[in-house]
Design a protein around this motif. Sequence first.
Motif, PDB file in Angstrom:
ATOM      1  N   VAL A  75     -11.771   7.714   3.178  1.00  0.00           N
ATOM      2  CA  VAL A  75     -10.856   6.821   2.468  1.00  0.00           C
ATOM      3  C   VAL A  75      -9.493   7.483   2.266  1.00  0.00           C
ATOM      4  O   VAL A  75      -8.443   6.882   2.517  1.00  0.00           O
ATOM      5  CB  VAL A  75     -11.451   6.405   1.107  1.00  0.00           C
ATOM      6  N   THR A  76      -9.497   8.730   1.819  1.00  0.00           N
ATOM      7  CA  THR A  76      -8.248   9.443   1.543  1.00  0.00           C
ATOM      8  C   THR A  76      -7.378   9.575   2.787  1.00  0.00           C
ATOM      9  O   THR A  76      -6.175   9.278   2.766  1.00  0.00           O
ATOM     10  CB  THR A  76      -8.548  10.846   0.979  1.00  0.00           C
ATOM     11  N   LEU A  79      -6.107   6.045   4.067  1.00  0.00           N
ATOM     12  CA  LEU A  79      -4.983   5.555   3.266  1.00  0.00           C
ATOM     13  C   LEU A  79      -3.696   6.267   3.681  1.00  0.00           C
ATOM     14  O   LEU A  79      -2.641   5.641   3.820  1.00  0.00           O
ATOM     15  CB  LEU A  79      -5.248   5.790   1.778  1.00  0.00           C
ATOM     16  N   MET A 151     -14.988   1.880  -2.210  1.00  0.00           N
ATOM     17  CA  MET A 151     -13.670   2.304  -2.671  1.00  0.00           C
ATOM     18  C   MET A 151     -13.492   1.972  -4.140  1.00  0.00           C
ATOM     19  O   MET A 151     -14.005   0.973  -4.634  1.00  0.00           O
ATOM     20  CB  MET A 151     -12.590   1.602  -1.845  1.00  0.00           C
ATOM     21  N   THR A 154      -8.613   1.595  -7.856  1.00  0.00           N
ATOM     22  CA  THR A 154      -7.295   2.193  -7.612  1.00  0.00           C
ATOM     23  C   THR A 154      -7.011   2.286  -6.121  1.00  0.00           C
ATOM     24  O   THR A 154      -5.901   1.983  -5.658  1.00  0.00           O
ATOM     25  CB  THR A 154      -7.220   3.598  -8.243  1.00  0.00           C
ATOM     26  N   GLU A 155      -8.017   2.696  -5.347  1.00  0.00           N
ATOM     27  CA  GLU A 155      -7.848   2.799  -3.895  1.00  0.00           C
ATOM     28  C   GLU A 155      -7.652   1.425  -3.268  1.00  0.00           C
ATOM     29  O   GLU A 155      -6.833   1.258  -2.358  1.00  0.00           O
ATOM     30  CB  GLU A 155      -9.063   3.498  -3.283  1.00  0.00           C
ATOM     31  N   ARG A 158      -4.114   0.292  -3.966  1.00  0.00           N
ATOM     32  CA  ARG A 158      -3.146   0.975  -3.106  1.00  0.00           C
ATOM     33  C   ARG A 158      -3.191   0.412  -1.692  1.00  0.00           C
ATOM     34  O   ARG A 158      -2.149   0.190  -1.066  1.00  0.00           O
ATOM     35  CB  ARG A 158      -3.423   2.481  -3.075  1.00  0.00           C
TER      36      ARG A 158
END
Length: 225
Positions: A75-76, A79, A151, A154-155, A158
């Motif tokens: 995920v990080t 993004l 997720m 917050t994710e 974003r």
Amino acid sequence: MPNHQTAARALSTAQERKLVDFVEDRFLELTRNYKKRSDPSSTVPTLSCYLTSSHTLLSFILQIPPVQPSSFLRVTFLLRLTSEVMGAITGYQPAAAGLPQLLSWLNDLDRGWLAVLRSQAWDPDAREGVDVPQQTDALHGDTGGAMRSPMTQTERARLRSLLISGTGRLEEWLVELDTGGQDYTAVLQTMDLQQGFDDLFAGTLTEMGSLNGVMNVHEGMEGTC
């Protein structure tokens, strides 16, 4: 083709460390070459080159296992890649010949995010997410801490912001197409790409329940053309 019928396994600590180092190096290389894209030494002097290079990174990131703690890295990094690519695209001069490749890249990104949202593994050959069984501890009936992780809110917020704002910038960028006096939408229609660009990220935004948000952006942009 990977065997997605086997249980999903989280990466070991050593594997994660190597993965992070590799991905960080690829990000640095891509960013460095993008910043000097006008220089003959750049490996990404055109949008086509940039999309080809970044797609390799996209595919690699999506193949990170969808289980904790590895899923956090997927995920990080995804993004981060989404943010960088959506910003980089508009740094090139738009050309009609490159639009099919661009749309294909963005559609892969949409399918990739769908896989992440659904905690699916990524099939790089089919370019889509696939369900995989979780590894279960036969004695204790659990996954030993390797549960799939959705997720966070917050994710998701974003991601929604990146896709909606990125779509708006893309539409402004497309206005700069050399169309010989035609509206850029007429060019997209001629190339049979209009519907594809109208439906950008529809899968991901629908999955997150925010399709209306991107449609409002489209309507606003159409009003300014």
